[in-house]
Motif scaffolding. Structure first.
Motif, PDB file in Angstrom:
ATOM      1  N   GLN A  18       0.830  -1.207   0.000  1.00  0.00           N
ATOM      2  CA  GLN A  18       0.000   0.000   0.000  1.00  0.00           C
ATOM      3  C   GLN A  18       0.864   1.257   0.000  1.00  0.00           C
ATOM      4  N   LEU A  19       1.973   1.213   0.714  1.00  0.00           N
ATOM      5  CA  LEU A  19       2.870   2.373   0.734  1.00  0.00           C
ATOM      6  C   LEU A  19       3.525   2.604  -0.620  1.00  0.00           C
ATOM      7  N   ALA A  20       3.618   1.566  -1.425  1.00  0.00           N
ATOM      8  CA  ALA A  20       4.187   1.721  -2.759  1.00  0.00           C
ATOM      9  C   ALA A  20       3.176   2.315  -3.742  1.00  0.00           C
ATOM     10  N   ASP A  21       1.900   2.343  -3.349  1.00  0.00           N
ATOM     11  CA  ASP A  21       0.836   2.864  -4.202  1.00  0.00           C
ATOM     12  C   ASP A  21       0.773   4.389  -4.064  1.00  0.00           C
ATOM     13  N   PRO A  22       0.913   5.133  -5.157  1.00  0.00           N
ATOM     14  CA  PRO A  22       0.894   6.602  -5.078  1.00  0.00           C
ATOM     15  C   PRO A  22      -0.436   7.173  -4.592  1.00  0.00           C
ATOM     16  N   SER A  23      -1.535   6.444  -4.770  1.00  0.00           N
ATOM     17  CA  SER A  23      -2.834   6.981  -4.347  1.00  0.00           C
ATOM     18  C   SER A  23      -2.934   7.098  -2.824  1.00  0.00           C
ATOM     19  N   VAL A  24      -2.153   6.308  -2.101  1.00  0.00           N
ATOM     20  CA  VAL A  24      -2.168   6.378  -0.633  1.00  0.00           C
ATOM     21  C   VAL A  24      -1.630   7.727  -0.173  1.00  0.00           C
ATOM     22  N   TYR A  25      -0.653   8.261  -0.895  1.00  0.00           N
ATOM     23  CA  TYR A  25      -0.053   9.527  -0.502  1.00  0.00           C
ATOM     24  C   TYR A  25      -0.979  10.712  -0.765  1.00  0.00           C
ATOM     25  N   GLY A  26      -2.016  10.505  -1.561  1.00  0.00           N
ATOM     26  CA  GLY A  26      -2.987  11.570  -1.812  1.00  0.00           C
ATOM     27  C   GLY A  26      -3.961  11.745  -0.665  1.00  0.00           C
ATOM     28  N   ASP A  27      -4.126  10.713   0.155  1.00  0.00           N
ATOM     29  CA  ASP A  27      -5.046  10.757   1.293  1.00  0.00           C
ATOM     30  C   ASP A  27      -4.225  10.745   2.581  1.00  0.00           C
ATOM     31  N   ALA A  28      -4.112  11.896   3.225  1.00  0.00           N
ATOM     32  CA  ALA A  28      -3.249  12.030   4.404  1.00  0.00           C
ATOM     33  C   ALA A  28      -3.701  11.126   5.554  1.00  0.00           C
ATOM     34  N   GLU A  29      -4.997  10.998   5.750  1.00  0.00           N
ATOM     35  CA  GLU A  29      -5.507  10.177   6.859  1.00  0.00           C
ATOM     36  C   GLU A  29      -5.185   8.696   6.621  1.00  0.00           C
ATOM     37  N   VAL A  34      -1.920   3.794   7.639  1.00  0.00           N
ATOM     38  CA  VAL A  34      -1.047   2.739   7.110  1.00  0.00           C
ATOM     39  C   VAL A  34       0.318   2.796   7.774  1.00  0.00           C
ATOM     40  N   ASN A  35       0.888   3.986   7.911  1.00  0.00           N
ATOM     41  CA  ASN A  35       2.202   4.124   8.552  1.00  0.00           C
ATOM     42  C   ASN A  35       2.170   3.680  10.011  1.00  0.00           C
ATOM     43  N   ARG A  36       1.115   4.037  10.718  1.00  0.00           N
ATOM     44  CA  ARG A  36       1.010   3.658  12.134  1.00  0.00           C
ATOM     45  C   ARG A  36       0.905   2.143  12.271  1.00  0.00           C
ATOM     46  N   GLU A  37       0.066   1.523  11.451  1.00  0.00           N
ATOM     47  CA  GLU A  37      -0.091   0.072  11.530  1.00  0.00           C
ATOM     48  C   GLU A  37       1.203  -0.641  11.118  1.00  0.00           C
ATOM     49  N   LEU A  38       1.869  -0.110  10.099  1.00  0.00           N
ATOM     50  CA  LEU A  38       3.136  -0.691   9.658  1.00  0.00           C
ATOM     51  C   LEU A  38       4.185  -0.584  10.764  1.00  0.00           C
ATOM     52  N   LYS A  39       4.208   0.540  11.445  1.00  0.00           N
ATOM     53  CA  LYS A  39       5.157   0.729  12.547  1.00  0.00           C
ATOM     54  C   LYS A  39       4.881  -0.263  13.678  1.00  0.00           C
ATOM     55  N   ASP A  40       3.605  -0.527  13.941  1.00  0.00           N
ATOM     56  CA  ASP A  40       3.258  -1.475  14.998  1.00  0.00           C
ATOM     57  C   ASP A  40       3.608  -2.914  14.621  1.00  0.00           C
ATOM     58  N   LEU A  41       3.475  -3.247  13.340  1.00  0.00           N
ATOM     59  CA  LEU A  41       3.712  -4.618  12.899  1.00  0.00           C
ATOM     60  C   LEU A  41       5.183  -4.926  12.613  1.00  0.00           C
TER      61      LEU A  41
END
Length: 146
Positions: A18-29, A34-41
């Motif tokens: 998901q982080l590799a998908d550019p559309s994720v960066y268009g939606d800040a929330e 995604v970053n928070r969950e990735l950091k936890d995992l």
């Protein structure tokens, strides 16, 4: 436990995709989530990967046990791999414990000298030092706000 770890490893890979998908960066929330969950995992996924590597090392050492020339070395590797697997198993058990929902919350602590003059101010200063040292020992960040 291993089934849960496999699910978490798949979720970790999905979050990286998901982080590799550019559309994720268009939606800040969504990016924040995604970053928070990735950091936890991340710690769980890394420990699980190390556990799988230790399993592979153990299997390779067991295969080498049949070779008479490599038997002694294989026995040492097998012992080391088993110890590593046990250590990682304990670490994974701790990492899989549910997180406290209050872990991400901030605290504001107000300390006032109150009545009593200079003694009250000295007590307030000692109290502030005590709380600051406690927070530092726990790895918490402290800020003094006047």
């Amino acid at each position: 436990m291993l089934e849960k770890l496999k699910e978490l490893a798949l979720r970790y890979e999905d979050l990286q995709a998901q982080l590799a998908d550019p559309s994720v960066y268009g939606d800040a929330e969504r990016l924040k989530t995604v970053n928070r969950e990735l950091k936890d995992l991340t710690p769980v996924a890394e420990a699980y990967q190390a556990y799988r590597q230790a399993e592979a090392d153990r299997a390779a050492a067991e295969e080498l046990l049949s070779d008479p020339e490599m038997r002694e070395l294989a026995q040492e590797e097998l012992t080391a791999a088993r110890e590593e697997m046990e250590r990682l198993r304990q670490e994974l058990k701790l990492l899989l414990l549910p997180k406290d929902p209050n872990d991400r919350k901030n605290v504001i602590l107000e300390i006032r000298a109150g009545t009593g003059g200079e003694e009250a101010a000295l007590f307030a200063a000692s109290l502030l030092r005590m709380y600051t040292m406690y927070a530092t020992a726990r790895g918490w960040r402290t800020d003094t706000v006047e």
